[in-house]
Design a protein around this motif. Structure first.
Motif, PDB file in Angstrom:
ATOM      1  N   TRP A  18       0.806  -1.074   0.089  1.00 43.85           N
ATOM      2  CA  TRP A  18       0.082   0.043   0.036  1.00 43.85           C
ATOM      3  C   TRP A  18       0.786   1.301  -0.100  1.00 43.85           C
ATOM      4  O   TRP A  18       0.576   2.164  -0.652  1.00 43.85           O
ATOM      5  CB  TRP A  18      -1.054  -0.013   1.183  1.00 43.85           C
ATOM      6  N   GLN A  22      -4.014   4.837  -3.591  1.00 39.75           N
ATOM      7  CA  GLN A  22      -4.250   5.544  -4.914  1.00 39.75           C
ATOM      8  C   GLN A  22      -3.661   6.798  -5.047  1.00 39.75           C
ATOM      9  O   GLN A  22      -3.686   7.407  -6.221  1.00 39.75           O
ATOM     10  CB  GLN A  22      -5.768   5.654  -4.994  1.00 39.75           C
ATOM     11  N   ASP A  32      -9.948   1.999  -9.831  1.00 42.40           N
ATOM     12  CA  ASP A  32      -8.977   0.946  -9.497  1.00 42.40           C
ATOM     13  C   ASP A  32      -7.768   1.162 -10.392  1.00 42.40           C
ATOM     14  O   ASP A  32      -7.090   0.485 -11.047  1.00 42.40           O
ATOM     15  CB  ASP A  32      -9.420  -0.383 -10.096  1.00 42.40           C
ATOM     16  N   ASN A  33      -7.392   2.593 -10.305  1.00 42.99           N
ATOM     17  CA  ASN A  33      -6.254   2.827 -10.963  1.00 42.99           C
ATOM     18  C   ASN A  33      -6.223   3.099 -12.433  1.00 42.99           C
ATOM     19  O   ASN A  33      -5.199   2.955 -13.072  1.00 42.99           O
ATOM     20  CB  ASN A  33      -5.098   2.282 -10.534  1.00 42.99           C
ATOM     21  N   GLN A  34      -7.357   3.152 -13.194  1.00 45.87           N
ATOM     22  CA  GLN A  34      -7.356   3.010 -14.363  1.00 45.87           C
ATOM     23  C   GLN A  34      -7.476   4.403 -15.258  1.00 45.87           C
ATOM     24  O   GLN A  34      -6.974   4.654 -16.258  1.00 45.87           O
ATOM     25  CB  GLN A  34      -8.852   2.335 -14.907  1.00 45.87           C
ATOM     26  N   ASN A  63      -7.823  -1.574 -17.646  1.00 47.08           N
ATOM     27  CA  ASN A  63      -7.364  -2.932 -16.990  1.00 47.08           C
ATOM     28  C   ASN A  63      -7.474  -4.032 -18.317  1.00 47.08           C
ATOM     29  O   ASN A  63      -8.411  -4.048 -19.030  1.00 47.08           O
ATOM     30  CB  ASN A  63      -8.432  -3.460 -15.848  1.00 47.08           C
ATOM     31  N   PRO A  81      -4.512  -5.294 -13.756  1.00 49.17           N
ATOM     32  CA  PRO A  81      -5.213  -4.748 -12.531  1.00 49.17           C
ATOM     33  C   PRO A  81      -4.268  -4.763 -11.522  1.00 49.17           C
ATOM     34  O   PRO A  81      -3.545  -5.408 -11.159  1.00 49.17           O
ATOM     35  CB  PRO A  81      -6.596  -5.379 -12.232  1.00 49.17           C
ATOM     36  N   TRP A  82      -4.110  -3.556 -10.796  1.00 45.06           N
ATOM     37  CA  TRP A  82      -3.188  -3.306  -9.672  1.00 45.06           C
ATOM     38  C   TRP A  82      -4.090  -3.565  -8.561  1.00 45.06           C
ATOM     39  O   TRP A  82      -5.191  -3.309  -8.153  1.00 45.06           O
ATOM     40  CB  TRP A  82      -2.758  -1.828  -9.384  1.00 45.06           C
ATOM     41  N   ILE A  83      -3.846  -4.619  -7.538  1.00 47.22           N
ATOM     42  CA  ILE A  83      -4.444  -5.059  -6.429  1.00 47.22           C
ATOM     43  C   ILE A  83      -3.954  -4.202  -5.426  1.00 47.22           C
ATOM     44  O   ILE A  83      -2.780  -4.172  -4.823  1.00 47.22           O
ATOM     45  CB  ILE A  83      -3.920  -6.507  -6.122  1.00 47.22           C
ATOM     46  N   ASP A  84      -4.950  -3.456  -4.832  1.00 45.45           N
ATOM     47  CA  ASP A  84      -4.630  -2.693  -3.649  1.00 45.45           C
ATOM     48  C   ASP A  84      -4.524  -3.431  -2.157  1.00 45.45           C
ATOM     49  O   ASP A  84      -5.640  -4.161  -1.826  1.00 45.45           O
ATOM     50  CB  ASP A  84      -5.767  -1.707  -3.454  1.00 45.45           C
ATOM     51  N   LYS A  99      -7.432  -3.231   0.041  1.00 44.10           N
ATOM     52  CA  LYS A  99      -8.638  -3.967  -0.002  1.00 44.10           C
ATOM     53  C   LYS A  99      -8.519  -5.297  -0.246  1.00 44.10           C
ATOM     54  O   LYS A  99      -9.377  -6.225   0.078  1.00 44.10           O
ATOM     55  CB  LYS A  99      -9.106  -3.472  -1.612  1.00 44.10           C
ATOM     56  N   ASP A 100      -7.326  -5.835  -0.347  1.00 37.43           N
ATOM     57  CA  ASP A 100      -7.030  -7.317  -0.327  1.00 37.43           C
ATOM     58  C   ASP A 100      -7.108  -7.692   1.048  1.00 37.43           C
ATOM     59  O   ASP A 100      -7.718  -8.836   1.208  1.00 37.43           O
ATOM     60  CB  ASP A 100      -5.519  -7.385  -0.931  1.00 37.43           C
TER      61      ASP A 100
END
Length: 426
Positions: free
Chosen positions: A21, A72, A113-115, A154, A220-223, A226-227
């Motif tokens: 993070w 983010q 989602d960082n898109q 993504n 896709p970047w996995i936050d 959130k994970d």
């Protein structure tokens, strides 16, 4: 981090190898003096001021920056500086030492989602002109806003970006000693007529990237936040339920007699110990889950195919400056007009990794306009390589890291630039 040079939204772009993070990056660069001696650095052209070109020497380029990312949100402060000497035209006047710098101070945020990434901040310009062996002739600093956006859906193999930088104008010019002619009102310092202001024109830059091959460009970047969110919520819910149960049990007890107080105190102490033990077990469970999820994200990144061909194209538009005189014109005290019209600089490049996980290569071409009235475009050819080296923890100071050696070369008529750097291999 150097992406901030091209787009104000770059600080918030999360790469697949960014697994936590919180993340950070540091940039330090240096090119040694003399590499650009007697070089047409400003593209004055074949018929340009050759006497001035021959008098420039001891070029030194260096940069320093820091980037931090929190989920983010990303923030970058990056400055680069160019210094060089200009020899005097006569033995009666001193040679000059010039330093020009630009600093980007930018914050950016990733949406969806960082898109889609947006950014804004300031572009700061500093100039210092000094006599060799003496005091400053001019010291100047100015700032103006810049904004940027990057779109990278993504699972797609393309991304686009654009950025705009407002013109930087500085009128607060400080000098070591300034005199004003009482008749003409002309200001002078160290024998030089002072300009009214310094200006860096507005810029608009846009580009596109397209990647061929099995390696994804925009996974896709996995936050991590959130994970781990579901587990943290379950632990918080369990703790709240236990606290509520304890309060209900206390409320259900009859009024205590004197002889009951000691027994109830012992029960409360036992309950507190049980709660501490439960929280310790939950903390260990959360730590274990964090490590497991981190390893899953790491394995995901390491298992992506390496084969790819990345194609890039961009266009830089630089605005006009009314009645502007080149910095070199100020040095020679001549009305050397520059930047009277908008100029365009197209750029094209590709990158690939012919030896998977060992060697990356890149090459490109760009067309540099001349900002001078009698100048013309010149074509640059650029080349670069990344070599994977070895893993090292820097005598235990850092976590063991795989390092890389980067080399680059930029060739054009009357110009060359080359160098190397050390960084992390991803």
């Amino acid at each position: 981090m150097e992406g901030v040079y091209n787009n104000a939204a770059a600080p918030a772009v999360r790469e697949p190898f960014s697994l936590r993070w919180f993340d950070y990056d540091i940039s330090i660069g240096l090119a040694f003096p003399g590499a650009y001696g007697n070089t047409d650095f400003a593209n004055r052209g074949e018929n340009g001021n050759q006497r001035l070109i021959q008098r420039t020497s001891r070029f030194l380029y260096y940069n320093l920056g820091l980037q931090v990312q929190f989920g983010q949100l990303g923030m970058t402060v990056l400055g680069d500086f160019l210094s060089y000497d200009v020899g005097s035209l006569s033995s009666s006047t001193s040679s000059l030492a010039l330093t020009t710098g630009r600093i980007h101070a930018v914050a950016a945020y990733g949406l969806l989602d960082n898109q889609v990434v947006i950014g804004a901040g300031a572009r700061i310009v500093v100039v210092n002109i000094a006599m060799q062996g003496g005091g400053s002739v001019i010291r100047m600093a100015g700032a103006a806003p810049e904004v940027g956006v990057i779109v990278k859906p993504n699972e797609s193999q393309w991304r686009v970006g654009a950025t705009a930088r407002a013109p930087v104008e500085a009128t607060n010019i400080s000098t070591s000693s300034t005199t004003v002619d009482p008749v003409t009102g002309v200001r002078q310092a160290g024998g030089f007529i002072m300009p009214d202001r310094f200006v860096q024109p507005w810029e608009i830059e846009a580009g596109i990237a397209w990647q061929y091959g099995p390696r994804p460009l925009n996974p896709p970047w996995i936050d991590p936040d959130k994970d781990e969110q579901a587990l943290r919520r379950r632990i918080a819910r369990d703790r709240a339920d236990r606290a509520t149960l304890r309060e209900n049990d206390r409320a259900a007890l009859p009024p205590a007699t004197a002889q009951d107080l000691a027994a109830r105190a012992a029960l409360e102490a036992a309950a507190a110990r049980d709660e501490l033990a439960a929280r310790d077990a939950e903390d260990k469970e959360l730590a274990g889950a964090r490590e497991r999820l981190y390893r899953e994200r790491e394995a995901r990144n390491l298992n992506w195919p390496r084969e790819r061909v990345l194609l890039l194209a961009s266009l830089l538009m630089t605005g006009a400056s009314s009645n502007a005189v080149a910095l070199e014109g100020f040095i020679d005290q001549k009305r050397d007009l520059v930047g009277r019209s908008v100029s365009l600089s197209p750029r094209f490049a590709f990158e690939s990794e012919p030896l998977a996980n060992f060697l990356r290569v890149r090459a490109g071409v760009y067309f540099e306009p001349s900002r001078f009235l009698d100048g013309t475009y010149r074509q640059h050819f650029t080349f670069g390589t990344d070599f994977r080296l070895f893993s090292w923890d820097v005598f235990g100071i850092l976590k063991s890291q795989t390092w890389r050696l980067t080399t680059f070369l930029d060739l054009a008529p009357r110009y060359q630039n080359f160098g190397f750097s050390i960084g992390a291999w991803h």
